[in-house]
Design a protein around this motif. Structure first.
Motif, PDB file in Angstrom:
ATOM      1  N   ALA A  97      -3.610  -6.130  -3.770  1.00 44.68           N
ATOM      2  CA  ALA A  97      -3.382  -5.229  -2.628  1.00 44.68           C
ATOM      3  C   ALA A  97      -2.593  -3.999  -3.073  1.00 44.68           C
ATOM      4  O   ALA A  97      -2.875  -2.877  -2.633  1.00 44.68           O
ATOM      5  N   SER A 131     -11.297   2.997  -0.195  1.00 45.49           N
ATOM      6  CA  SER A 131     -10.170   2.072  -0.319  1.00 45.49           C
ATOM      7  C   SER A 131     -10.195   1.005   0.768  1.00 45.49           C
ATOM      8  O   SER A 131      -9.745  -0.124   0.552  1.00 45.49           O
ATOM      9  N   ALA A 136      -3.694  -0.323   5.930  1.00 49.44           N
ATOM     10  CA  ALA A 136      -3.625   0.027   4.506  1.00 49.44           C
ATOM     11  C   ALA A 136      -4.110   1.455   4.273  1.00 49.44           C
ATOM     12  O   ALA A 136      -3.510   2.221   3.503  1.00 49.44           O
ATOM     13  N   GLY A 159      -5.698   4.046  -3.320  1.00 51.90           N
ATOM     14  CA  GLY A 159      -5.694   4.830  -2.089  1.00 51.90           C
ATOM     15  C   GLY A 159      -4.879   6.096  -2.218  1.00 51.90           C
ATOM     16  O   GLY A 159      -5.262   7.147  -1.693  1.00 51.90           O
ATOM     17  N   THR A 216      -4.864  -1.712  -4.880  1.00 50.49           N
ATOM     18  CA  THR A 216      -5.683  -0.980  -3.918  1.00 50.49           C
ATOM     19  C   THR A 216      -4.887   0.170  -3.314  1.00 50.49           C
ATOM     20  O   THR A 216      -5.422   1.253  -3.058  1.00 50.49           O
ATOM     21  N   GLY A 217      -3.586  -0.053  -3.092  1.00 55.32           N
ATOM     22  CA  GLY A 217      -2.722   1.020  -2.609  1.00 55.32           C
ATOM     23  C   GLY A 217      -2.604   2.153  -3.611  1.00 55.32           C
ATOM     24  O   GLY A 217      -2.598   3.331  -3.236  1.00 55.32           O
ATOM     25  N   GLY A 258      -1.941   4.831   2.710  1.00 54.51           N
ATOM     26  CA  GLY A 258      -2.380   5.717   1.638  1.00 54.51           C
ATOM     27  C   GLY A 258      -2.490   7.166   2.091  1.00 54.51           C
ATOM     28  O   GLY A 258      -2.068   8.089   1.382  1.00 54.51           O
ATOM     29  N   ALA A 316       0.650   3.561  -3.124  1.00 51.72           N
ATOM     30  CA  ALA A 316       0.170   4.918  -2.903  1.00 51.72           C
ATOM     31  C   ALA A 316       1.115   5.952  -3.511  1.00 51.72           C
ATOM     32  O   ALA A 316       0.660   7.019  -3.961  1.00 51.72           O
ATOM     33  N   CYS A 368       0.817  -1.209   0.000  1.00 52.10           N
ATOM     34  CA  CYS A 368       0.000   0.000   0.000  1.00 52.10           C
ATOM     35  C   CYS A 368       0.852   1.261   0.000  1.00 52.10           C
ATOM     36  O   CYS A 368       0.479   2.270  -0.615  1.00 52.10           O
ATOM     37  N   MET A 378      -9.924  -3.051   0.260  1.00 50.12           N
ATOM     38  CA  MET A 378      -8.921  -3.900   0.901  1.00 50.12           C
ATOM     39  C   MET A 378      -9.578  -5.050   1.648  1.00 50.12           C
ATOM     40  O   MET A 378      -9.046  -6.175   1.666  1.00 50.12           O
TER      41      MET A 378
END
Length: 254
Positions: A149, A163, A189, A156, A152-153, A193, A85, A81, A167
């Motif tokens: 994952a 977000s 997480a 974020g 998703t970061g 971010g 990010a 993450c 996660m």
């Protein structure tokens, strides 16, 4: 700000801190409050992100026992993450907001669908698994789960809203960890971010420091309190709360 407005922002920080450590849609509460008080949306968004960093810190501290149960997964989520990010923040500076805004609500709704359907999907996968090769609990992240994952970061760092819901979906489908542990990892997480985006906003964005200080004061308490509540939530209720919060967030964005 008047005394009443300061109290409203403080309360919004407290509530958002609780949401950070439970269902993961903190901005659903705090951002509208800042805008309602007359703070320009761009300034409110940046100030909200910075002001809620303490919620992620105190929430992660509150979940410290859960985060210690699977240290390799905890480190993997944090690394994915944080690195993701950074890429998301670069995209934020390079791309217009409209490039992502149209698809964000649908991404959140899809994540809600996965969170809600996860028990049935997991049972279906176990039923169709080769019976000669018994399934052992998945207590680590596969390459596919790690990749999602990281994505998703990226999300974020670029946009952030929802977000936490995403996660929960990624870890719920990609591992067999208990939901209280998934909730702890989700909080970590979100923190990663917010830290990356917050660092960029500190350098490159206009900020409303009075709002930040009030949000931070409330959110640091709410984040820790939310962690205490989050570990006590029954799995079915937690799943329902995440799905409901995600649908509300997506509906407001639409």
């Amino acid at each position: 700000m008047t005394g009443g407005e300061q109290l409203a922002v403080l309360a919004a920080g407290l509530g958002s801190g609780v949401l950070t450590s439970t269902v993961g849609v903190a901005s659903l509460l705090s951002f509208p409050v800042l805008v309602a008080l007359g703070i320009p949306p761009v300034v409110a968004n940046a100030s909200n992100t910075v002001g809620l960093i303490p919620a992620g810190l105190s929430g992660s501290f509150g979940y410290r026992s859960e985060l210690r149960e699977h240290p390799l997964v905890t480190r993997a989520v944090l690394a994915c993450c944080a690195v993701g990010a950074v890429l998301g923040a670069v995209l934020l500076l390079a791309l217009p907001a409209s490039a992502f805004e149209a698809v964000v609500p649908w991404l959140i709704l899809f994540a809600c669908l996965l969170v809600g359907a996860q028990p049935w999907i997991s049972r279906w996968l176990r039923r169709h698994h080769d019976e000669s090769n018994p399934v052992s609990p998945r207590l680590s992240m596969s390459p596919a789960t790690t990749g999602f994952a990281a994505l998703t970061g990226v999300y974020g760092g670029y946009f952030g809203a929802g977000s936490g819901v995403m996660m929960v979906a990624v870890l719920g489908l990609g591992t067999d960890l208990e939901l209280r542990v998934v909730n702890a990892l989700k909080t970590l997480a979100v923190l990663a971010g917010n830290l990356v985006a917050g660092a960029i906003f500190l350098v490159a964005a206009d900020l409303h420091w009075e709002a930040i200080l009030l949000l931070a004061t409330g959110s640091v308490v709410g984040g820790y309190a939310g962690a205490r509540m989050g570990r006590l939530l029954p799995p079915a209720f937690f799943r329902l709360a995440v799905v409901t919060a995600g649908i509300v967030a997506a509906a407001l964005m639409l």
